[in-house]
Motif scaffolding. Structure first.
Motif, PDB file in Angstrom:
ATOM      1  N   THR A  99      12.955 -11.561   0.897  1.00 59.83           N
ATOM      2  CA  THR A  99      12.776 -11.226   2.308  1.00 59.83           C
ATOM      3  C   THR A  99      11.680 -12.077   2.938  1.00 59.83           C
ATOM      4  OG1 THR A  99      13.446  -8.962   1.805  1.00 59.83           O
ATOM      5  CG2 THR A  99      12.344  -9.325   3.905  1.00 59.83           C
ATOM      6  N   ALA A 100      10.585 -12.274   2.222  1.00 64.31           N
ATOM      7  CA  ALA A 100       9.482 -13.078   2.750  1.00 64.31           C
ATOM      8  C   ALA A 100       9.894 -14.531   2.933  1.00 64.31           C
ATOM      9  CB  ALA A 100       8.277 -12.973   1.826  1.00 64.31           C
ATOM     10  N   ALA A 101      10.660 -15.073   1.999  1.00 60.53           N
ATOM     11  CA  ALA A 101      11.111 -16.456   2.132  1.00 60.53           C
ATOM     12  C   ALA A 101      12.042 -16.616   3.329  1.00 60.53           C
ATOM     13  CB  ALA A 101      11.801 -16.916   0.850  1.00 60.53           C
ATOM     14  N   ALA A 102      12.934 -15.652   3.531  1.00 65.26           N
ATOM     15  CA  ALA A 102      13.835 -15.707   4.684  1.00 65.26           C
ATOM     16  C   ALA A 102      13.051 -15.562   5.988  1.00 65.26           C
ATOM     17  CB  ALA A 102      14.896 -14.611   4.576  1.00 65.26           C
ATOM     18  N   LEU A 103      12.118 -14.634   6.022  1.00 59.93           N
ATOM     19  CA  LEU A 103      11.312 -14.427   7.227  1.00 59.93           C
ATOM     20  C   LEU A 103      10.446 -15.640   7.521  1.00 59.93           C
ATOM     21  CD1 LEU A 103      10.487 -12.475   9.476  1.00 59.93           C
ATOM     22  CD2 LEU A 103       8.749 -11.560   7.928  1.00 59.93           C
ATOM     23  N   ILE A 149       0.836  -1.200   0.000  1.00 58.54           N
ATOM     24  CA  ILE A 149       0.000   0.000   0.000  1.00 58.54           C
ATOM     25  C   ILE A 149       0.872   1.253   0.000  1.00 58.54           C
ATOM     26  CG2 ILE A 149      -1.617   1.353   1.403  1.00 58.54           C
ATOM     27  CD1 ILE A 149      -2.839  -1.323   2.308  1.00 58.54           C
ATOM     28  N   ARG A 150       1.978   1.205   0.694  1.00 60.45           N
ATOM     29  CA  ARG A 150       2.844   2.373   0.845  1.00 60.45           C
ATOM     30  C   ARG A 150       3.907   2.500  -0.249  1.00 60.45           C
ATOM     31  NH1 ARG A 150      -0.017   3.547   4.675  1.00 60.45           N
ATOM     32  NH2 ARG A 150       0.038   2.889   6.831  1.00 60.45           N
ATOM     33  N   VAL A 151       4.347   1.349  -0.778  1.00 59.48           N
ATOM     34  CA  VAL A 151       5.426   1.320  -1.765  1.00 59.48           C
ATOM     35  C   VAL A 151       4.937   0.559  -2.994  1.00 59.48           C
ATOM     36  CG1 VAL A 151       7.792   0.560  -2.196  1.00 59.48           C
ATOM     37  CG2 VAL A 151       7.143   1.295   0.094  1.00 59.48           C
ATOM     38  N   ALA A 152       5.268   1.048  -4.163  1.00 63.77           N
ATOM     39  CA  ALA A 152       4.878   0.361  -5.402  1.00 63.77           C
ATOM     40  C   ALA A 152       5.731  -0.892  -5.576  1.00 63.77           C
ATOM     41  CB  ALA A 152       5.051   1.284  -6.598  1.00 63.77           C
ATOM     42  N   LEU A 153       5.093  -2.052  -5.491  1.00 62.47           N
ATOM     43  CA  LEU A 153       5.781  -3.331  -5.615  1.00 62.47           C
ATOM     44  C   LEU A 153       5.348  -4.059  -6.883  1.00 62.47           C
ATOM     45  CD1 LEU A 153       5.458  -4.584  -1.925  1.00 62.47           C
ATOM     46  CD2 LEU A 153       7.390  -3.426  -2.989  1.00 62.47           C
ATOM     47  N   ASP A 154       5.184  -3.309  -7.960  1.00 61.55           N
ATOM     48  CA  ASP A 154       4.648  -3.894  -9.180  1.00 61.55           C
ATOM     49  C   ASP A 154       5.695  -4.265 -10.213  1.00 61.55           C
ATOM     50  OD1 ASP A 154       2.137  -3.585  -8.145  1.00 61.55           O
ATOM     51  OD2 ASP A 154       1.853  -1.607  -9.045  1.00 61.55           O
ATOM     52  N   SER A 155       6.916  -3.840 -10.036  1.00 60.89           N
ATOM     53  CA  SER A 155       7.935  -4.142 -11.040  1.00 60.89           C
ATOM     54  C   SER A 155       8.849  -5.273 -10.555  1.00 60.89           C
ATOM     55  CB  SER A 155       8.747  -2.887 -11.364  1.00 60.89           C
ATOM     56  OG  SER A 155       9.390  -2.414 -10.219  1.00 60.89           O
ATOM     57  N   PHE A 156       9.794  -5.630 -11.403  1.00 62.22           N
ATOM     58  CA  PHE A 156      10.628  -6.803 -11.187  1.00 62.22           C
ATOM     59  C   PHE A 156      11.473  -6.729  -9.913  1.00 62.22           C
ATOM     60  CE2 PHE A 156      14.727  -8.899 -11.874  1.00 62.22           C
ATOM     61  CZ  PHE A 156      14.305 -10.202 -12.032  1.00 62.22           C
ATOM     62  N   LEU A 157      12.246  -5.678  -9.745  1.00 61.20           N
ATOM     63  CA  LEU A 157      13.186  -5.597  -8.625  1.00 61.20           C
ATOM     64  C   LEU A 157      12.501  -5.542  -7.260  1.00 61.20           C
ATOM     65  CD1 LEU A 157      16.129  -5.569  -7.829  1.00 61.20           C
ATOM     66  CD2 LEU A 157      16.094  -3.070  -8.034  1.00 61.20           C
ATOM     67  N   PRO A 158      11.467  -4.721  -7.061  1.00 60.58           N
ATOM     68  CA  PRO A 158      10.806  -4.751  -5.752  1.00 60.58           C
ATOM     69  C   PRO A 158      10.179  -6.108  -5.426  1.00 60.58           C
ATOM     70  CG  PRO A 158      10.212  -2.753  -6.909  1.00 60.58           C
ATOM     71  CD  PRO A 158      10.969  -3.605  -7.867  1.00 60.58           C
ATOM     72  N   ARG A 159       9.628  -6.759  -6.428  1.00 61.64           N
ATOM     73  CA  ARG A 159       9.068  -8.093  -6.189  1.00 61.64           C
ATOM     74  C   ARG A 159      10.157  -9.089  -5.806  1.00 61.64           C
ATOM     75  NH1 ARG A 159       4.578  -9.781 -10.635  1.00 61.64           N
ATOM     76  NH2 ARG A 159       2.891  -8.506  -9.852  1.00 61.64           N
ATOM     77  N   LEU A 160      11.306  -8.973  -6.445  1.00 63.51           N
ATOM     78  CA  LEU A 160      12.435  -9.838  -6.126  1.00 63.51           C
ATOM     79  C   LEU A 160      12.861  -9.653  -4.675  1.00 63.51           C
ATOM     80  CD1 LEU A 160      14.717 -11.702  -7.474  1.00 63.51           C
ATOM     81  CD2 LEU A 160      16.032  -9.583  -7.530  1.00 63.51           C
ATOM     82  N   ILE A 161      12.985  -8.423  -4.255  1.00 64.50           N
ATOM     83  CA  ILE A 161      13.396  -8.126  -2.880  1.00 64.50           C
ATOM     84  C   ILE A 161      12.340  -8.596  -1.879  1.00 64.50           C
ATOM     85  CG2 ILE A 161      13.872  -6.236  -1.267  1.00 64.50           C
ATOM     86  CD1 ILE A 161      15.103  -4.736  -3.723  1.00 64.50           C
ATOM     87  N   VAL A 162      11.071  -8.335  -2.175  1.00 59.63           N
ATOM     88  CA  VAL A 162       9.989  -8.747  -1.270  1.00 59.63           C
ATOM     89  C   VAL A 162       9.937 -10.257  -1.148  1.00 59.63           C
ATOM     90  CG1 VAL A 162       7.467  -8.860  -1.068  1.00 59.63           C
ATOM     91  CG2 VAL A 162       8.578  -6.687  -1.470  1.00 59.63           C
ATOM     92  N   MET A 163      10.058 -10.959  -2.256  1.00 63.87           N
ATOM     93  CA  MET A 163       9.973 -12.420  -2.199  1.00 63.87           C
ATOM     94  C   MET A 163      11.147 -13.011  -1.447  1.00 63.87           C
ATOM     95  SD  MET A 163       7.987 -14.808  -2.859  1.00 63.87           S
ATOM     96  CE  MET A 163       8.373 -16.337  -2.056  1.00 63.87           C
TER      97      MET A 163
END
Length: 175
Positions: free
Chosen positions: A103-107, A87-101
């Motif tokens: 981080t989520a897998a590690a968490l 909601i706060r950050v645009a996570l629609d492109s390749f690099l943000p999705r890569l970072i989110v995924m």
């Protein structure tokens, strides 16, 4: 994404996870339910992400034979956090999705292993840090690569197919 498509996505992820656990032992660290939870979380609806994470994680717990609620808790925390962040950050492109995924897998791995350790069933023996690094590194790598492939396929299935079927409706673009 409609609630019906969300349910279909979760059912496909659960069936895929069961097939991987049964027949593809080399891919056991691949977590399709986590990938589906993250994909739903990127839709910017924290309530849906919370419900999807809790429900899908609980189903994963019921089929895995481990502690009931561990995957549910991990997926709920990750789904809600990702949705709130999207909601706060645009996570629609390749690099943000890569970072989110990644981080989520590690968490997810840290929460899973931490809760097992907390309840007296440690899954990592001593020395903890080297084994934890190897285990989480493999999980993060395989889930991040798989997520990028699945996100692309799901974007095509959910966005391009909607565009071709309903010309009068406005298009929700992800990119």
């Amino acid at each position: 994404m409609s609630p019906a498509k969300t349910v279909v996505l979760i059912v496909i992820a659960i069936v895929g996870q069961l097939i991987i656990a049964r027949y593809m032992t080399g891919l056991r660290s691949l977590d399709l339910i986590l990938i589906a939870t993250i994909y739903v979380s990127l839709e910017r609806n924290p309530a849906r992400a919370l419900w999807v994470g809790a429900g899908a994680g609980l189903l994963q717990d019921s089929f895995s034979g481990g502690l009931i609620g561990v995957n549910s808790f991990a997926k709920t925390v990750i789904g809600f956090s990702t949705s709130t962040l999207s909601i706060r950050v645009a996570l629609d492109s390749f690099l943000p999705r890569l970072i989110v995924m990644a981080t989520a897998a590690a968490l997810n791995g840290l929460i899973y292993l931490g809760l097992h350790h907390l309840f007296g069933q440690p899954l990592v023996s001593a020395p903890v840090l080297p084994q934890l690094g190897r285990r989480l590194g493999g999980v993060v790598l395989i889930n991040t690569v798989a997520a990028l492939i699945f996100f692309r396929l799901l974007d095509y299935w959910l966005v391009v197919r909607e565009r071709t079927r309903a010309p009068g409706k406005p298009l929700k673009r992800r990119y």
